[in-house]
Design an enzyme around this catalytic site. Structure first.
Site, PDB file in Angstrom:
ATOM      1  N   ASN A   7      25.847  43.106  28.812  1.00  0.00           N
ATOM      2  CA  ASN A   7      25.524  42.914  30.131  1.00  0.00           C
ATOM      3  C   ASN A   7      24.793  44.254  30.465  1.00  0.00           C
ATOM      4  O   ASN A   7      25.111  45.309  30.572  1.00  0.00           O
ATOM      5  CB  ASN A   7      26.911  42.687  31.152  1.00  0.00           C
ATOM      6  CG  ASN A   7      26.460  42.705  32.541  1.00  0.00           C
ATOM      7  OD1 ASN A   7      25.350  42.696  32.917  1.00  0.00           O
ATOM      8  ND2 ASN A   7      27.527  42.518  33.175  1.00  0.00           N
ATOM      9  N   ARG A  88      24.124  38.200  29.719  1.00  0.00           N
ATOM     10  CA  ARG A  88      24.486  37.832  30.818  1.00  0.00           C
ATOM     11  C   ARG A  88      23.112  37.942  31.515  1.00  0.00           C
ATOM     12  O   ARG A  88      22.618  39.007  31.673  1.00  0.00           O
ATOM     13  CB  ARG A  88      25.556  38.681  31.611  1.00  0.00           C
ATOM     14  CG  ARG A  88      25.713  38.433  33.209  1.00  0.00           C
ATOM     15  CD  ARG A  88      26.574  39.251  33.797  1.00  0.00           C
ATOM     16  NE  ARG A  88      26.580  38.935  35.302  1.00  0.00           N
ATOM     17  CZ  ARG A  88      26.725  39.503  36.110  1.00  0.00           C
ATOM     18  NH1 ARG A  88      26.757  40.953  35.981  1.00  0.00           N
ATOM     19  NH2 ARG A  88      26.929  38.964  37.422  1.00  0.00           N
ATOM     20  N   HIS A 176      27.873  34.567  40.307  1.00  0.00           N
ATOM     21  CA  HIS A 176      29.242  34.552  39.597  1.00  0.00           C
ATOM     22  C   HIS A 176      29.608  33.253  39.015  1.00  0.00           C
ATOM     23  O   HIS A 176      30.843  32.989  38.854  1.00  0.00           O
ATOM     24  CB  HIS A 176      30.275  34.725  40.785  1.00  0.00           C
ATOM     25  CG  HIS A 176      30.555  36.159  41.109  1.00  0.00           C
ATOM     26  ND1 HIS A 176      30.896  36.289  42.323  1.00  0.00           N
ATOM     27  CD2 HIS A 176      30.119  37.323  40.760  1.00  0.00           C
ATOM     28  CE1 HIS A 176      31.132  37.663  42.613  1.00  0.00           C
ATOM     29  NE2 HIS A 176      30.616  38.542  41.523  1.00  0.00           N
ATOM     30  N   LEU A 203      37.533  37.195  43.919  1.00  0.00           N
ATOM     31  CA  LEU A 203      37.561  38.466  44.825  1.00  0.00           C
ATOM     32  C   LEU A 203      37.495  39.811  44.107  1.00  0.00           C
ATOM     33  O   LEU A 203      38.609  40.250  43.653  1.00  0.00           O
ATOM     34  CB  LEU A 203      38.750  38.367  45.876  1.00  0.00           C
ATOM     35  CG  LEU A 203      38.996  36.761  46.414  1.00  0.00           C
ATOM     36  CD1 LEU A 203      40.347  36.728  47.203  1.00  0.00           C
ATOM     37  CD2 LEU A 203      37.848  36.429  47.478  1.00  0.00           C
ATOM     38  N   ARG A 235      29.107  45.004  50.589  1.00  0.00           N
ATOM     39  CA  ARG A 235      28.247  44.018  50.884  1.00  0.00           C
ATOM     40  C   ARG A 235      28.587  43.154  52.339  1.00  0.00           C
ATOM     41  O   ARG A 235      29.914  42.760  52.383  1.00  0.00           O
ATOM     42  CB  ARG A 235      27.688  42.902  50.160  1.00  0.00           C
ATOM     43  CG  ARG A 235      27.086  43.522  48.893  1.00  0.00           C
ATOM     44  CD  ARG A 235      26.729  42.302  47.918  1.00  0.00           C
ATOM     45  NE  ARG A 235      26.693  42.633  46.394  1.00  0.00           N
ATOM     46  CZ  ARG A 235      27.163  42.139  45.574  1.00  0.00           C
ATOM     47  NH1 ARG A 235      27.418  40.832  45.672  1.00  0.00           N
ATOM     48  NH2 ARG A 235      27.000  42.622  44.194  1.00  0.00           N
ATOM     49  N   GLU A 378      34.617  36.669  32.079  1.00  0.00           N
ATOM     50  CA  GLU A 378      33.228  36.300  31.792  1.00  0.00           C
ATOM     51  C   GLU A 378      32.800  36.347  30.557  1.00  0.00           C
ATOM     52  O   GLU A 378      31.855  35.647  30.107  1.00  0.00           O
ATOM     53  CB  GLU A 378      32.283  36.919  33.319  1.00  0.00           C
ATOM     54  CG  GLU A 378      32.506  36.267  34.534  1.00  0.00           C
ATOM     55  CD  GLU A 378      32.143  37.493  35.427  1.00  0.00           C
ATOM     56  OE1 GLU A 378      32.722  38.589  35.904  1.00  0.00           O
ATOM     57  OE2 GLU A 378      31.084  37.046  36.200  1.00  0.00           O
TER      58      GLU A 378
HETATM   59  P1  ADP Z   1      33.832  43.879  39.911  1.00  0.00           P
HETATM   60  O1  ADP Z   1      33.174  42.914  40.783  1.00  0.00           O
HETATM   61  O2  ADP Z   1      33.143  45.135  39.733  1.00  0.00           O
HETATM   62  O3  ADP Z   1      33.935  42.958  38.465  1.00  0.00           O
HETATM   63  P2  ADP Z   1      36.563  43.662  39.758  1.00  0.00           P
HETATM   64  O4  ADP Z   1      36.939  42.081  39.672  1.00  0.00           O
HETATM   65  O5  ADP Z   1      37.123  44.325  38.764  1.00  0.00           O
HETATM   66  O6  ADP Z   1      35.255  43.935  40.304  1.00  0.00           O
HETATM   67  O7  ADP Z   1      37.545  43.866  40.856  1.00  0.00           O
HETATM   68  C1  ADP Z   1      37.537  45.118  41.535  1.00  0.00           C
HETATM   69  C2  ADP Z   1      38.310  45.248  42.784  1.00  0.00           C
HETATM   70  O8  ADP Z   1      39.622  44.644  42.491  1.00  0.00           O
HETATM   71  C3  ADP Z   1      38.387  46.612  43.022  1.00  0.00           C
HETATM   72  O9  ADP Z   1      37.468  47.178  43.782  1.00  0.00           O
HETATM   73  C4  ADP Z   1      39.733  46.444  43.818  1.00  0.00           C
HETATM   74  O10 ADP Z   1      39.499  46.370  45.221  1.00  0.00           O
HETATM   75  C5  ADP Z   1      40.310  45.505  43.520  1.00  0.00           C
HETATM   76  N1  ADP Z   1      41.650  45.470  42.922  1.00  0.00           N
HETATM   77  C6  ADP Z   1      42.030  45.733  41.626  1.00  0.00           C
HETATM   78  N2  ADP Z   1      43.355  45.582  41.372  1.00  0.00           N
HETATM   79  C7  ADP Z   1      43.873  45.689  42.617  1.00  0.00           C
HETATM   80  C8  ADP Z   1      45.313  45.606  43.125  1.00  0.00           C
HETATM   81  N3  ADP Z   1      46.277  45.742  42.482  1.00  0.00           N
HETATM   82  N4  ADP Z   1      45.300  45.312  44.469  1.00  0.00           N
HETATM   83  C9  ADP Z   1      44.263  44.838  45.422  1.00  0.00           C
HETATM   84  N5  ADP Z   1      42.941  44.954  44.936  1.00  0.00           N
HETATM   85  C10 ADP Z   1      42.898  45.399  43.514  1.00  0.00           C
END
Ligand code: ADP
Length: 390
Positions: A7, A88, A176, A203, A235, A378
Site C-alpha cells: 500500500n 492497493r 473501502h 468504522l 472528514r 484488507e
Molecule cells: P484506519 O482507517 O486508519 O485504517 P482503523 O480501522 O485502524 O483506521 O481504526 C482506527 C480508529 O479505530 C481509531 O482512530 C480509533 O478511533 C478507533 N478505535 C480503535 N480501538 C478502539 C477502541 N477500543 N474503542 C474505540 N475506538 C477504537
C-alpha cells in the site's frame, strides 16, 4: 505460496507478506516520511520489530531497504515463495470491476485517473513502478472502487447536470470496497445464507457504510471521493455543498483551504478536538460537551444510513460492524443498536462485550436483524484476489 501486499502512499510504503491460504501474515512493515531527513522503516517478523532511521530519498530506495530487511531479518525473499505483488489502488474509476494484472496499459489508466484520485493514485503509481522493476513476479492492482462498480445506476448517479457529470466523470465510485467485499462475504459464510440483505459499517479513521444484496453492493456512503457519507476521524462526511460557496464568499477561503478543512480538520477532530474515537469517548466521559455532541452526531449519521439502506434494499437481515471503532467499541455498537430497538433489534450485551478477533454474531436469537462483528483484513483480501488472478 505467498503474496507481498503493498500500500504505497505519497510518503510511505506499507507492506505485508501473506500466505493467502492460511491467512497468516509472515512479516509486515512500514516505511514512512520518504523524502524527508527523518525517514523511518519498521519491519515486524515473528513478534520482533526491527527499525531503521536514515534519510530515504524515494520509493525505490524505500523498497530496496525493505528487501534488505527481509533478507537480513527474514523471511528471505528468495525462499518466501512470492507468487505475486498485490497493490492497493484507491481509484479505479469506471474501468475496473475487479483486480487486474498490471500492464503498461493498466498503469496508464491509473495515471489517467489521477484527477479523480489526486491524493492516492500518484502515490500508488510510485510503488507500482518500483515493484514492477524490482520483482520478477506478476504485479496486480486491487481497487478500492471495484466492489462498487455493481452499484445500480440510480444509486451511482448524482442529480447533477448530465453533460457536466459525464464530461468530468462525476458519479459515486465508493471506497473501502475491498473491506466491504471481504466483510460481507464473511457474513454470508458466517450466517450460511447467500441471499442476505446486509449492511456493513466500516468504522475506522475513514468510515463508510454499504448495502449489499446477495453479495452485490447496491449502495455505499462514499461518493466521488471518500469525503462523502459518515462522520469520520477528520472528514465531514455529508455536508451541504453550498457550505463550500458560503465559505468561499463569506470567509474568502480558497478551494484548497476548504478541501483541507473538510478532509483534515473536521469530523470527530473538528467537533471534539481529537480524531481518535477512544480519546473522544474519554473526553465525553469526563464531561466534555463537545465530545458528547460529536458522539451524538456520529451515531445520528449512522442511523440515517441504516434507515435509508433498509428502505433501498426493501429489508435488512444483518448489520456488521468492522474496522477500528466498529470492531473494538462495544459502547458504540450498543448505542446504535439501542436506537434500533423499535425495529426489533436485540443486542446480546454479554456477547457484545467480548473482545475477539473472530467473526461473530452479537445479537440475540430472536433479534429481527442479526448484528455481527467481523474483523476486516484488507491485506488478506488483496492477497486472495491476487491468487485468483494468477
Ligand atoms: P484506519 O482507517 O486508519 O485504517 P482503523 O480501522 O485502524 O483506521 O481504526 C482506527 C480508529 O479505530 C481509531 O482512530 C480509533 O478511533 C478507533 N478505535 C480503535 N480501538 C478502539 C477502541 N477500543 N474503542 C474505540 N475506538 C477504537
Amino acid at each position: 505460496m505467498t503474496v507481498l501486499v503493498i500500500n504505497s502512499g505519497s510518503s510511505s510504503i506499507k507492506y505485508q507478506l501473506i500466505e493467502p491460504d492460511s491467512g497468516t501474515t509472515l512479516a509486515k512493515g512500514l516505511v514512512e516520511r520518504i523524502g524527508e531527513s527523518t525517514s523511518h522503516l519498521e519491519h515486524e517478523v515473528e513478534g520482533q520489530t526491527f527499525e531503521l532511521d536514515q534519510p530515504i530519498e524515494d520509493h525505490a530506495v524505500g523498497l530496496s531497504l525493505v528487501i534488505d530487511m527481509f533478507n537480513t531479518h527474514g523471511p528471505a525473499l528468495a525462499d518466501a515463495g512470492i507468487r505475486a505483488i498485490g497493490h492497493r489502488v484507491v481509484q479505479g474509476g469506471k474501468y475496473f470491476d475487479k483486480a487486474v494484472l498490471i500492464t503498461d496499459e493498466v498503469e496508464q489508466i491509473i495515471e489517467n485517473l489521477i484527477p479523480l484520485g489526486p491524493l492516492h493514485n500518484p502515490a500508488h503509481l510510485k510503488g507500482i513502478k518500483v515493484a514492477r522493476e524490482m520483482f520478477d513476479v506478476p504485479n496486480i492492482a486491487v481497487f478500492d472502487t471495484a466492489f462498487f462498480q455493481s452499484l445500480p445506476n440510480e444509486s451511482a448517479t448524482y442529480a447533477l447536470n448530465r453533460d457536466v457529470a459525464e464530461k468530468y466523470q462525476i458519479r459515486r465510485y465508493g471506497a473501502h470496497g475491498t473491506s466491504h467485499q471481504f466483510v460481507s462475504g464473511a457474513v454470508t459464510e458466517l450466517l450460511g445464507r447467500d441471499d442476505l440483505k446486509q449492511m456493513v459499517l466500516h468504522l475506522g479513521n475513514g468510515a463508510s457504510a454499504s448495502a449489499v444484496v446477495a453479495g452485490k453492493a447496491v449502495d455505499t456512503s462514499m461518493g466521488l471521493t471518500p469525503l462523502e457519507g459518515l462522520v469520520m476521524g477528520t472528514r465531514t462526511g455529508d455536508i451541504d455543498p453550498a457550505a463550500v460557496f458560503h465559505l468561499s464568499r463569506e470567509a474568502g477561503m480558497s478551494t484548497d483551504e476548504i478541501d483541507t478543512l473538510f478532509n483534515k480538520q473536521s469530523g470527530l477532530k473538528g467537533l471534539a478536538g481529537d480524531n481518535d474515537m477512544r480519546q473522544v469517548r474519554a473526553l465525553a466521559a469526563a464531561g466534555d460537551p463537545h465530545a458528547t455532541e460529536a458522539l451524538e452526531v456520529y451515531v445520528h449519521r449512522l442511523l440515517h444510513y441504516i434507515g435509508a439502506y433498509t428502505a433501498v434494499m426493501g429489508g435488512l437481515d444483518a448489520i456488521t460492524f468492522t474496522a477500528g471503532a466498529g470492531e473494538n467499541d462495544a459502547d458504540l455498537r450498543a448505542e446504535v443498536c439501542a436506537r434500533l430497538t423499535p425495529f426489533g433489534v436485540k443486542l446480546d450485551l454479554e456477547k457484545n462485550a467480548v473482545r475477539s478477533k473472530e467473526a461473530r454474531v452479537i445479537s440475540t436469537q430472536d433479534s429481527a436483524v442479526t448484528i455481527c462483528v467481523v474483523p476486516t483484513n484488507e491485506e488478506l483480501a488483496i492477497a486472495r484476489q491476487c491468487m485468483e488472478i494468477i
